[in-house]
Structure formats: structure tokens, C-alpha cells
Write a protein that holds these residues in place. Structure first.
Motif, PDB file in Angstrom:
ATOM      1  N   ALA A  45      98.572  -0.590  84.232  1.00  0.00           N
ATOM      2  CA  ALA A  45      97.345  -1.145  83.666  1.00  0.00           C
ATOM      3  C   ALA A  45      96.174  -0.856  84.593  1.00  0.00           C
ATOM      4  O   ALA A  45      96.281  -0.998  85.799  1.00  0.00           O
ATOM      5  CB  ALA A  45      97.495  -2.650  83.491  1.00  0.00           C
ATOM      6  N   THR A  46      95.090  -0.407  84.002  1.00  0.00           N
ATOM      7  CA  THR A  46      93.871  -0.203  84.770  1.00  0.00           C
ATOM      8  C   THR A  46      92.744  -0.914  84.053  1.00  0.00           C
ATOM      9  O   THR A  46      92.593  -0.781  82.837  1.00  0.00           O
ATOM     10  CB  THR A  46      93.530   1.290  84.921  1.00  0.00           C
ATOM     11  OG1 THR A  46      93.462   1.876  83.623  1.00  0.00           O
ATOM     12  CG2 THR A  46      94.568   2.014  85.754  1.00  0.00           C
ATOM     13  N   TYR A  47      92.007  -1.679  84.787  1.00  0.00           N
ATOM     14  CA  TYR A  47      90.890  -2.423  84.238  1.00  0.00           C
ATOM     15  C   TYR A  47      89.640  -2.041  84.999  1.00  0.00           C
ATOM     16  O   TYR A  47      89.695  -1.768  86.201  1.00  0.00           O
ATOM     17  CB  TYR A  47      91.152  -3.936  84.337  1.00  0.00           C
ATOM     18  CG  TYR A  47      92.431  -4.326  83.629  1.00  0.00           C
ATOM     19  CD1 TYR A  47      92.493  -4.320  82.243  1.00  0.00           C
ATOM     20  CD2 TYR A  47      93.573  -4.661  84.337  1.00  0.00           C
ATOM     21  CE1 TYR A  47      93.663  -4.647  81.575  1.00  0.00           C
ATOM     22  CE2 TYR A  47      94.741  -4.995  83.676  1.00  0.00           C
ATOM     23  CZ  TYR A  47      94.779  -4.984  82.307  1.00  0.00           C
ATOM     24  OH  TYR A  47      95.945  -5.310  81.650  1.00  0.00           O
ATOM     25  N   LEU A  48      88.523  -2.011  84.297  1.00  0.00           N
ATOM     26  CA  LEU A  48      87.266  -1.618  84.923  1.00  0.00           C
ATOM     27  C   LEU A  48      86.827  -2.652  85.941  1.00  0.00           C
ATOM     28  O   LEU A  48      86.842  -3.852  85.669  1.00  0.00           O
ATOM     29  CB  LEU A  48      86.167  -1.460  83.869  1.00  0.00           C
ATOM     30  CG  LEU A  48      86.292  -0.266  82.928  1.00  0.00           C
ATOM     31  CD1 LEU A  48      85.232  -0.344  81.843  1.00  0.00           C
ATOM     32  CD2 LEU A  48      86.167   1.032  83.704  1.00  0.00           C
ATOM     33  N   ASP A  49      86.430  -2.180  87.116  1.00  0.00           N
ATOM     34  CA  ASP A  49      85.847  -3.074  88.106  1.00  0.00           C
ATOM     35  C   ASP A  49      84.332  -3.098  87.906  1.00  0.00           C
ATOM     36  O   ASP A  49      83.802  -2.491  86.969  1.00  0.00           O
ATOM     37  CB  ASP A  49      86.227  -2.638  89.524  1.00  0.00           C
ATOM     38  CG  ASP A  49      85.771  -1.224  89.860  1.00  0.00           C
ATOM     39  OD1 ASP A  49      84.984  -0.623  89.088  1.00  0.00           O
ATOM     40  OD2 ASP A  49      86.177  -0.718  90.910  1.00  0.00           O
ATOM     41  N   ALA A  50      83.620  -3.791  88.784  1.00  0.00           N
ATOM     42  CA  ALA A  50      82.170  -3.923  88.650  1.00  0.00           C
ATOM     43  C   ALA A  50      81.477  -2.561  88.643  1.00  0.00           C
ATOM     44  O   ALA A  50      80.540  -2.340  87.869  1.00  0.00           O
ATOM     45  CB  ALA A  50      81.615  -4.798  89.765  1.00  0.00           C
ATOM     46  N   ASP A  51      81.924  -1.633  89.472  1.00  0.00           N
ATOM     47  CA  ASP A  51      81.300  -0.302  89.513  1.00  0.00           C
ATOM     48  C   ASP A  51      81.502   0.441  88.196  1.00  0.00           C
ATOM     49  O   ASP A  51      80.585   1.085  87.687  1.00  0.00           O
ATOM     50  CB  ASP A  51      81.865   0.533  90.669  1.00  0.00           C
ATOM     51  CG  ASP A  51      81.439   0.027  92.033  1.00  0.00           C
ATOM     52  OD1 ASP A  51      80.381  -0.641  92.110  1.00  0.00           O
ATOM     53  OD2 ASP A  51      82.162   0.279  93.007  1.00  0.00           O
ATOM     54  N   GLY A  52      82.703   0.358  87.636  1.00  0.00           N
ATOM     55  CA  GLY A  52      82.976   1.019  86.368  1.00  0.00           C
ATOM     56  C   GLY A  52      82.141   0.441  85.242  1.00  0.00           C
ATOM     57  O   GLY A  52      81.614   1.179  84.400  1.00  0.00           O
ATOM     58  N   LEU A  53      82.005  -0.885  85.230  1.00  0.00           N
ATOM     59  CA  LEU A  53      81.179  -1.524  84.201  1.00  0.00           C
ATOM     60  C   LEU A  53      79.708  -1.178  84.394  1.00  0.00           C
ATOM     61  O   LEU A  53      78.981  -0.958  83.430  1.00  0.00           O
ATOM     62  CB  LEU A  53      81.372  -3.039  84.229  1.00  0.00           C
ATOM     63  CG  LEU A  53      82.711  -3.516  83.683  1.00  0.00           C
ATOM     64  CD1 LEU A  53      82.888  -4.989  83.967  1.00  0.00           C
ATOM     65  CD2 LEU A  53      82.825  -3.225  82.202  1.00  0.00           C
ATOM     66  N   ALA A  54      79.269  -1.115  85.647  1.00  0.00           N
ATOM     67  CA  ALA A  54      77.869  -0.780  85.918  1.00  0.00           C
ATOM     68  C   ALA A  54      77.546   0.620  85.400  1.00  0.00           C
ATOM     69  O   ALA A  54      76.456   0.852  84.866  1.00  0.00           O
ATOM     70  CB  ALA A  54      77.582  -0.881  87.414  1.00  0.00           C
ATOM     71  N   ARG A  55      78.489   1.560  85.518  1.00  0.00           N
ATOM     72  CA  ARG A  55      78.259   2.920  85.023  1.00  0.00           C
ATOM     73  C   ARG A  55      78.108   2.955  83.508  1.00  0.00           C
ATOM     74  O   ARG A  55      77.435   3.827  82.971  1.00  0.00           O
ATOM     75  CB  ARG A  55      79.395   3.843  85.462  1.00  0.00           C
ATOM     76  CG  ARG A  55      79.319   4.252  86.914  1.00  0.00           C
ATOM     77  CD  ARG A  55      80.296   5.373  87.245  1.00  0.00           C
ATOM     78  NE  ARG A  55      81.686   4.974  87.135  1.00  0.00           N
ATOM     79  CZ  ARG A  55      82.377   4.340  88.083  1.00  0.00           C
ATOM     80  NH1 ARG A  55      81.793   4.021  89.209  1.00  0.00           N
ATOM     81  NH2 ARG A  55      83.637   4.032  87.904  1.00  0.00           N
ATOM     82  N   LEU A  56      78.724   2.005  82.807  1.00  0.00           N
ATOM     83  CA  LEU A  56      78.645   1.965  81.348  1.00  0.00           C
ATOM     84  C   LEU A  56      77.450   1.152  80.836  1.00  0.00           C
ATOM     85  O   LEU A  56      77.146   1.189  79.651  1.00  0.00           O
ATOM     86  CB  LEU A  56      79.925   1.343  80.767  1.00  0.00           C
ATOM     87  CG  LEU A  56      81.201   2.151  80.920  1.00  0.00           C
ATOM     88  CD1 LEU A  56      82.379   1.357  80.375  1.00  0.00           C
ATOM     89  CD2 LEU A  56      81.097   3.491  80.212  1.00  0.00           C
ATOM     90  N   THR A  57      76.790   0.417  81.717  1.00  0.00           N
ATOM     91  CA  THR A  57      75.697  -0.458  81.301  1.00  0.00           C
ATOM     92  C   THR A  57      74.468   0.365  80.939  1.00  0.00           C
ATOM     93  O   THR A  57      73.982   1.136  81.752  1.00  0.00           O
ATOM     94  CB  THR A  57      75.353  -1.460  82.422  1.00  0.00           C
ATOM     95  OG1 THR A  57      76.539  -2.194  82.758  1.00  0.00           O
ATOM     96  CG2 THR A  57      74.258  -2.420  81.989  1.00  0.00           C
ATOM     97  N   PRO A  58      73.957   0.213  79.703  1.00  0.00           N
ATOM     98  CA  PRO A  58      72.758   0.956  79.302  1.00  0.00           C
ATOM     99  C   PRO A  58      71.560   0.619  80.192  1.00  0.00           C
ATOM    100  O   PRO A  58      71.489  -0.478  80.768  1.00  0.00           O
ATOM    101  CB  PRO A  58      72.516   0.486  77.866  1.00  0.00           C
ATOM    102  CG  PRO A  58      73.823  -0.058  77.398  1.00  0.00           C
ATOM    103  CD  PRO A  58      74.489  -0.619  78.618  1.00  0.00           C
ATOM    104  N   ASP A  59      70.613   1.548  80.275  1.00  0.00           N
ATOM    105  CA  ASP A  59      69.427   1.350  81.114  1.00  0.00           C
ATOM    106  C   ASP A  59      68.655   0.097  80.743  1.00  0.00           C
ATOM    107  O   ASP A  59      68.054  -0.541  81.602  1.00  0.00           O
ATOM    108  CB  ASP A  59      68.495   2.563  81.020  1.00  0.00           C
ATOM    109  CG  ASP A  59      69.097   3.801  81.673  1.00  0.00           C
ATOM    110  OD1 ASP A  59      69.988   3.640  82.548  1.00  0.00           O
ATOM    111  OD2 ASP A  59      68.685   4.912  81.313  1.00  0.00           O
ATOM    112  N   ALA A  60      68.636  -0.268  79.480  1.00  0.00           N
ATOM    113  CA  ALA A  60      67.854  -1.422  79.020  1.00  0.00           C
ATOM    114  C   ALA A  60      68.584  -2.748  79.232  1.00  0.00           C
ATOM    115  O   ALA A  60      68.121  -3.790  78.804  1.00  0.00           O
ATOM    116  CB  ALA A  60      67.504  -1.264  77.542  1.00  0.00           C
TER     117      ALA A  60
END
Length: 131
Positions: A45-60
Motif C-alpha cells: 500500500a502506498t498513500y500520498l504524503d504531504a509532498d505528494g498532495l501538494a504536487r496535486l493541489t491546483p494553483d488556486a
């Protein structure tokens, strides 16, 4: 979040439709989740960490994470009960395959009767209109 086919596409749509100040709150699992199954379930199992989620966060949008490191454990009467729980709740970390049969046998053989959950919450807030 682990159930999304494309979390990035979902977040982009949220960024498009939310008004400034609007929020989306999503829960997911942290890295300690199912550590009892490490080396048994493949792929692991692999779950997104804060860095992975930050990369997916839209600019707005802005991301706020809540992960206090707490975990919750669920104890089962038997390894078979644990497997039934995984089957009934969709709590499995890999797709159906012959590897799952081997993993199930290994769980029974090793008498694994506990699962650890590590809840993590992500709050996405729209900060400004999309350009």
C-alpha cells in the motif's frame, strides 16, 4: 483519497467550481496504515504524503494537512475474521489476483489478527479565482 481514479483531476474540478474560501475535506490513510501486512500484500500500500498532495493541489487552492500521528487498531477474533473485514469493506491494498490468495494464506498462517489505521485529513481551500 485512495479510491479516486484521478485525484488530480478531481481537485482541479473542485478548484474550478468552488468559490473563493470554499473547502473540500478529504480523508485518507497515512503511512502506518496496515503496517502488519508489510511484505505480505504486493504491491504494498502506498498513500500520498504531504509532498505528494501538494504536487496535486491546483494553483488556486491551498492545502492544509492534519496528521497528528495517532493510529487506531482493530483487533479480530481470527485471521479469517480479518480477511472477511478486508473483503467486506474493500479494505485491500492490491487488485484481485492469485497473489491475493497467497497473501490470504500468509495472513492465516502468520495468525495476523490486527489492523492499524492511520487517518490523515486534507483540507483544500480555494484561495482565489482560477485564471
Amino acid at each position: 483519497m485512495q479510491w479516486f481514479n484521478s485525484l488530480g483531476r478531481f481537485l482541479a474540478e473542485c478548484g474550478r467550481v468552488l468559490r473563493p474560501g470554499g473547502q473540500v475535506v478529504i480523508s485518507t490513510f497515512g503511512r502506518s496504515t496496515f503496517h502488519e501486512l508489510s511484505g505480505i500484500i504486493t504491491p504494498a500500500a502506498t498513500y500520498l504524503d504531504a509532498d505528494g498532495l501538494a504536487r496535486l493541489t491546483p494553483d488556486a487552492m491551498e492545502l492544509t494537512m492534519s496528521d497528528d500521528g495517532r493510529t487506531a487498531t482493530v483487533d479480530f477474533e481470527s485471521a479469517s475474521d480479518l480477511l472477511r473485514h478486508m473483503s467486506r469493506t474493500g479494505v485491500n491494498t492490491s487488485s484481485a489476483s492469485s497473489g491475493n490468495i497467497a497473501a490470504a494464506r500468509s495472513i492465516v498462517r502468520q495468525r495476523i489478527t490486527r489492523l492499524t489505521y492511520h487517518p490523515v485529513y486534507a483540507i483544500f481551500t480555494k484561495t482565489h479565482p482560477c485564471s
